[in-house]
Design a protein around this motif. Structure first.
Motif, PDB file in Angstrom:
ATOM      1  N   GLY A   9      17.600  74.531  13.591  1.00  0.00           N
ATOM      2  CA  GLY A   9      16.652  75.505  13.078  1.00  0.00           C
ATOM      3  C   GLY A   9      15.314  75.420  13.787  1.00  0.00           C
ATOM      4  O   GLY A   9      15.011  74.434  14.469  1.00  0.00           O
ATOM      5  N   PRO A  10      14.458  76.445  13.626  1.00  0.00           N
ATOM      6  CA  PRO A  10      13.213  76.524  14.396  1.00  0.00           C
ATOM      7  C   PRO A  10      12.061  75.714  13.836  1.00  0.00           C
ATOM      8  O   PRO A  10      11.046  75.544  14.516  1.00  0.00           O
ATOM      9  N   LEU A  11      12.169  75.201  12.610  1.00  0.00           N
ATOM     10  CA  LEU A  11      11.020  74.558  11.978  1.00  0.00           C
ATOM     11  C   LEU A  11      10.544  73.328  12.750  1.00  0.00           C
ATOM     12  O   LEU A  11       9.349  73.143  12.973  1.00  0.00           O
ATOM     13  N   GLY A  12      11.471  72.474  13.166  1.00  0.00           N
ATOM     14  CA  GLY A  12      11.087  71.269  13.886  1.00  0.00           C
ATOM     15  C   GLY A  12      10.439  71.581  15.219  1.00  0.00           C
ATOM     16  O   GLY A  12       9.406  70.994  15.585  1.00  0.00           O
ATOM     17  N   ALA A  13      11.030  72.518  15.976  1.00  0.00           N
ATOM     18  CA  ALA A  13      10.472  72.880  17.276  1.00  0.00           C
ATOM     19  C   ALA A  13       9.092  73.509  17.121  1.00  0.00           C
ATOM     20  O   ALA A  13       8.175  73.237  17.907  1.00  0.00           O
ATOM     21  N   LEU A  14       8.921  74.357  16.099  1.00  0.00           N
ATOM     22  CA  LEU A  14       7.625  74.999  15.880  1.00  0.00           C
ATOM     23  C   LEU A  14       6.567  73.969  15.494  1.00  0.00           C
ATOM     24  O   LEU A  14       5.445  73.990  16.017  1.00  0.00           O
ATOM     25  N   SER A  15       6.903  73.060  14.590  1.00  0.00           N
ATOM     26  CA  SER A  15       5.940  72.043  14.166  1.00  0.00           C
ATOM     27  C   SER A  15       5.552  71.142  15.333  1.00  0.00           C
ATOM     28  O   SER A  15       4.366  70.849  15.541  1.00  0.00           O
ATOM     29  N   ALA A  16       6.548  70.700  16.105  1.00  0.00           N
ATOM     30  CA  ALA A  16       6.252  69.854  17.260  1.00  0.00           C
ATOM     31  C   ALA A  16       5.437  70.611  18.295  1.00  0.00           C
ATOM     32  O   ALA A  16       4.523  70.052  18.920  1.00  0.00           O
ATOM     33  N   GLY A  17       5.761  71.900  18.477  1.00  0.00           N
ATOM     34  CA  GLY A  17       5.030  72.700  19.450  1.00  0.00           C
ATOM     35  C   GLY A  17       3.571  72.883  19.070  1.00  0.00           C
ATOM     36  O   GLY A  17       2.672  72.746  19.918  1.00  0.00           O
ATOM     37  N   ILE A  18       3.312  73.185  17.797  1.00  0.00           N
ATOM     38  CA  ILE A  18       1.921  73.326  17.349  1.00  0.00           C
ATOM     39  C   ILE A  18       1.187  72.000  17.503  1.00  0.00           C
ATOM     40  O   ILE A  18       0.025  71.952  17.933  1.00  0.00           O
TER      41      ILE A  18
END
Length: 496
Positions: free
Chosen positions: A107-116
């Motif tokens: 899912g995108p939540l982990g990638a988005l949090s790490a990216g921010i």
């Protein structure tokens, strides 16, 4: 990936929003939300949150160019100036590929949090840097975060919104660049002058907390976890990781070679190409460079549109300053209306009644882009008024708004849930690499016809002595854009 057949496309499209709490899956919820759009009660917090994140990233992207020269001078690093830009781009490619695999697995939540987190850490590192190399390192960390964020946001859209709302949210993404493109450089100039260049970088991490607080709970609720049929629980695809590092390292070596034009630079240039070409072929859908119908043509069109337009636009202010004597401010304002018309094009493509005409709309948009690029060098003729460029570029940006948002919408339609991350990464890679390749080709043609002497011409009053150098940039880019109109007729898996 081969072109998708109609029945496969239909199945994939129907399955994309397969998240239990999404209005796309729940007919009752979808009916209740119908008519309220992306700002209705169901989607308001998510929409405001993710669009504000894009707005802040857009502001930073447009503001950084204003602060960068001052930062380079203060850090005694003008010789490394170009690496502050190329470092961001190189690591963003790596981030895009990693985010695609991450989102498809869990899912995108982990990638988005790490990216921010990485984006904010890079801003802080750049804003507190005591040397130019630390500043470049900060930009590289920021680029990694930016690559993670953009792909993760695409996956959020594909999973959290029903198909009927995706064109509208992509139009909102495009509109969020309008205000930053106009006020970003001015605001950054004021901050740099009165508070110092460091605050252009240090101010953004604090501002992003509120939209994240709105968006993250909604993303967890509507798009969290692996998609049905996805790679959740499987191991990391080591081949894609290797290709990700290959594309990033190859792009970095090519950019280094382009910035250090000595015979020895051929070595890193050749090494970069040897890494980059097979990596790109392995990460883009099979048949992309043959314009195979369906997803490959969508990915190809994104690169053709973005690369030809950005490569041409980069030379417009220089042409107006050196050939027609405009001030840099007036030359920049000649492109200002483009932000509004780009947003208008994005809004037009989001109208539900135009969905069945999307391919014709995209092809028409590419014709507008080609016409704008071909018209711009007409100001090399003294009798042509300079405002022609502003008008032409407004129409070109209208075409870009139609095309860029439409490629995103079509990507979602042609991607199964477990492929949304990888395909979103492919779209962004096509966009970024085409910018580099076509800018490099345009710059080489410009230099070959005497463009390197144009800057000297400004000082000597001989600015009009190299008009052919500009024609050598704009004419090929117009041809590339016109070819994009043909690619735009191949966006569905089979002919209508």
């Amino acid at each position: 990936m081969a072109a998708l057949e109609d029945d496969v496309t239909a199945d994939a499209t129907a399955d994309i929003p397969a998240v239990p709490l999404s209005a796309a899956d729940d007919p009752a919820a979808g009916s209740a939300a119908h008519g309220r759009g992306v700002l209705g009660r169901t989607y308001r917090a998510l929409s405001v949150g993710i669009v504000t994140v894009v707005l802040l990233i857009a502001f930073e992207a447009t503001a950084v160019g204003t602060a960068m020269p001052v930062a380079a001078r203060e850090l005694d690093g003008v010789s490394l100036y170009a690496f502050a830009f190329s470092g961001y781009f190189t690591t963003s490619l790596l981030g895009m590929v990693l985010a695609g695999q991450w989102a498809d697995r869990s899912g995108p939540l982990g990638a988005l949090s790490a990216g921010i987190g990485a984006f904010a850490a890079g801003l802080v590192l750049a804003g507190t840097a005591g040397s130019m190399w630390l500043f470049v390192a900060g930009r590289a960390v920021q680029g990694l975060g930016g690559g993670l964020v953009i792909v993760a946001l695409y996956v959020v859209v594909s999973r959290a919104y029903p198909e009927r709302l995706r064109p509208a949210i992509m139009a909102a993404f495009a509109a969020s660049w309008v205000v930053p493109s106009i006020v970003g450089p001015l605001a950054a100039g004021a901050v740099t002058e009165h508070l110092g260049w460091r605050w252009v970088f240090l101010g953004i991490p604090v501002l992003v907390l509120l939209p994240l607080g709105l968006a993250l709970p909604q993303i967890k609720r509507r798009a969290g976890g692996p998609p049905p049929g996805g790679a959740g629980g499987r191991g990391v695809d080591r081949r894609r990781v290797r290709l990700a590092f290959g594309i990033s390292a190859g792009a970095g070596l090519l950019q280094y070679a382009a910035q250090d034009l000595r015979p020895l630079s051929l070595l890193p240039g050749v090494a970069g190409a040897a890494l980059l070409v097979p990596s790109v072929l392995g990460l883009l859908p099979r048949g992309t460079y043959r314009a195979v119908r369906g997803l490959p043509s969508v990915v190809l069109l994104r690169g053709v549109a973005a690369g030809s337009f950005i490569a041409a636009e980069s030379f417009v202010p220089l042409m107006l300053v050196t050939q027609r004597g405009l001030s840099p401010t007036l030359a920049g304002f000649s492109l200002a209306a483009g932000g509004a018309t780009w947003a208008l094009g994005s809004w037009v493509q989001s109208r539900p009644g135009l969905e069945r005409h999307r391919e014709r709309m995209v092809a028409g948009g590419m014709v507008l882009v080609a016409a704008a690029i071909a018209t711009a060098p007409s100001v090399l003729i003294e009798a042509v008024p300079v405002w022609i460029v502003a008008v032409a570029w407004a129409f070109g940006c209208l075409g870009m708004g139609l095309v860029i948002s439409s490629t995103s919408v079509l990507l979602f339609q042609l991607s199964a849930p477990e492929e949304a991350g990888a395909n979103s990464a492919a779209l962004q890679i096509s966009d970024g690499l085409s910018n580099v390749v076509l800018l490099a080709a345009g710059g080489a043609a410009f230099a070959a016809l005497g463009g390197g002497a144009v800057g000297h011409g400004v000082a000597t009053g001989a600015g009009g002595s190299h008009p052919g150098a500009f024609v050598a940039v704009f004419a090929p880019m117009a041809v590339v854009a016109l070819a994009g109109a043909w690619v735009g007729t191949r966006l569905r898996a089979t002919e209508a």
